[in-house]
Design a protein around this motif. Structure first.
Motif, PDB file in Angstrom:
ATOM      1  N   GLY A   1     -21.676  45.886 -11.029  1.00  0.00           N
ATOM      2  CA  GLY A   1     -21.502  44.548 -10.471  1.00  0.00           C
ATOM      3  C   GLY A   1     -22.424  43.517 -11.102  1.00  0.00           C
ATOM      4  O   GLY A   1     -22.064  42.347 -11.225  1.00  0.00           O
ATOM      5  N   ASN A   2     -23.600  43.951 -11.523  1.00  0.00           N
ATOM      6  CA  ASN A   2     -24.540  43.048 -12.176  1.00  0.00           C
ATOM      7  C   ASN A   2     -24.156  42.778 -13.627  1.00  0.00           C
ATOM      8  O   ASN A   2     -24.593  41.780 -14.201  1.00  0.00           O
ATOM      9  CB  ASN A   2     -25.962  43.626 -12.137  1.00  0.00           C
ATOM     10  CG  ASN A   2     -26.541  43.626 -10.743  1.00  0.00           C
ATOM     11  OD1 ASN A   2     -26.133  42.850  -9.898  1.00  0.00           O
ATOM     12  ND2 ASN A   2     -27.493  44.505 -10.501  1.00  0.00           N
ATOM     13  N   GLN A   3     -23.374  43.664 -14.232  1.00  0.00           N
ATOM     14  CA  GLN A   3     -23.040  43.562 -15.647  1.00  0.00           C
ATOM     15  C   GLN A   3     -21.670  42.905 -15.894  1.00  0.00           C
ATOM     16  O   GLN A   3     -21.491  42.236 -16.891  1.00  0.00           O
ATOM     17  CB  GLN A   3     -23.030  44.958 -16.280  1.00  0.00           C
ATOM     18  CG  GLN A   3     -24.313  45.714 -16.132  1.00  0.00           C
ATOM     19  CD  GLN A   3     -25.197  45.572 -17.345  1.00  0.00           C
ATOM     20  OE1 GLN A   3     -24.701  45.604 -18.443  1.00  0.00           O
ATOM     21  NE2 GLN A   3     -26.476  45.425 -17.126  1.00  0.00           N
ATOM     22  N   ALA A   4     -20.728  43.166 -15.011  1.00  0.00           N
ATOM     23  CA  ALA A   4     -19.358  42.687 -15.231  1.00  0.00           C
ATOM     24  C   ALA A   4     -18.620  42.635 -13.901  1.00  0.00           C
ATOM     25  O   ALA A   4     -19.094  43.140 -12.893  1.00  0.00           O
ATOM     26  CB  ALA A   4     -18.629  43.629 -16.187  1.00  0.00           C
ATOM     27  N   SER A   5     -17.462  42.052 -13.931  1.00  0.00           N
ATOM     28  CA  SER A   5     -16.656  41.966 -12.711  1.00  0.00           C
ATOM     29  C   SER A   5     -15.559  43.023 -12.750  1.00  0.00           C
ATOM     30  O   SER A   5     -14.379  42.711 -12.781  1.00  0.00           O
ATOM     31  CB  SER A   5     -16.069  40.566 -12.558  1.00  0.00           C
ATOM     32  OG  SER A   5     -15.264  40.259 -13.665  1.00  0.00           O
ATOM     33  N   LEU A   6     -15.966  44.281 -12.777  1.00  0.00           N
ATOM     34  CA  LEU A   6     -15.020  45.402 -12.765  1.00  0.00           C
ATOM     35  C   LEU A   6     -14.546  45.632 -11.342  1.00  0.00           C
ATOM     36  O   LEU A   6     -15.356  45.703 -10.423  1.00  0.00           O
ATOM     37  CB  LEU A   6     -15.691  46.676 -13.289  1.00  0.00           C
ATOM     38  CG  LEU A   6     -14.798  47.900 -13.269  1.00  0.00           C
ATOM     39  CD1 LEU A   6     -14.188  48.095 -14.647  1.00  0.00           C
ATOM     40  CD2 LEU A   6     -15.576  49.120 -12.878  1.00  0.00           C
ATOM     41  N   ASP A   7     -13.246  45.699 -11.167  1.00  0.00           N
ATOM     42  CA  ASP A   7     -12.662  45.975  -9.856  1.00  0.00           C
ATOM     43  C   ASP A   7     -11.698  47.141 -10.003  1.00  0.00           C
ATOM     44  O   ASP A   7     -10.722  47.052 -10.751  1.00  0.00           O
ATOM     45  CB  ASP A   7     -11.936  44.735  -9.332  1.00  0.00           C
ATOM     46  CG  ASP A   7     -11.503  44.868  -7.891  1.00  0.00           C
ATOM     47  OD1 ASP A   7     -11.302  46.016  -7.414  1.00  0.00           O
ATOM     48  OD2 ASP A   7     -11.356  43.837  -7.221  1.00  0.00           O
TER      49      ASP A   7
ATOM     50  N   SER B   1     -23.644  49.008  -8.103  1.00  0.00           N
ATOM     51  CA  SER B   1     -24.474  47.800  -8.170  1.00  0.00           C
ATOM     52  C   SER B   1     -24.741  47.404  -9.611  1.00  0.00           C
ATOM     53  O   SER B   1     -24.693  46.226  -9.966  1.00  0.00           O
ATOM     54  CB  SER B   1     -25.802  48.013  -7.444  1.00  0.00           C
ATOM     55  OG  SER B   1     -25.595  48.163  -6.073  1.00  0.00           O
TER      56      SER B   1
ATOM     57  N   ASN C   1      -7.912  46.753  -9.983  1.00  0.00           N
ATOM     58  CA  ASN C   1      -7.182  46.299 -11.176  1.00  0.00           C
ATOM     59  C   ASN C   1      -6.645  47.469 -11.988  1.00  0.00           C
ATOM     60  O   ASN C   1      -5.796  47.289 -12.847  1.00  0.00           O
ATOM     61  CB  ASN C   1      -8.084  45.441 -12.064  1.00  0.00           C
ATOM     62  CG  ASN C   1      -8.429  44.118 -11.416  1.00  0.00           C
ATOM     63  OD1 ASN C   1      -7.727  43.652 -10.531  1.00  0.00           O
ATOM     64  ND2 ASN C   1      -9.523  43.520 -11.846  1.00  0.00           N
TER      65      ASN C   1
END
Length: 75
Positions: free
Chosen positions: A28-34, A25, A37
């Motif tokens: 997700g709040n800091q960056a769009s890390l997936d 969480s 990828n």
């Protein structure tokens, strides 16, 4: 790597363990890390592959913490 380290540090309890859901969480709040990828289907798989963290499961919920480095005395 700093994003991951900071997210674990933010979520850790007094023993140094952090619930993976809280870490996810925070990320997700800091960056769009997936994780996909980077070739991993889930965040837990990505973090398990990184040698900076250790993992355990408590009631089937993954927890993570920074690996403890052992200082070598002498020289």
């Amino acid at each position: 790597m700093n994003l991951l380290r900071n997210a674990v540090a933010y979520a850790e309890n007094e023993d140094g363990w952090a619930q993976l859901s809280v870490v996810g969480s925070r990320i997700g709040n800091q960056a769009s890390l997936d994780a996909r990828n980077y070739g991993y289907p889930r965040l837990v798989d990505l973090l398990a592959a990184i040698d900076l963290f250790e993992m355990k499961r408590v009631n089937n919920h993954p927890q993570i913490r920074h690996k403890r480095r052992v200082a070598i005395a002498g020289g």
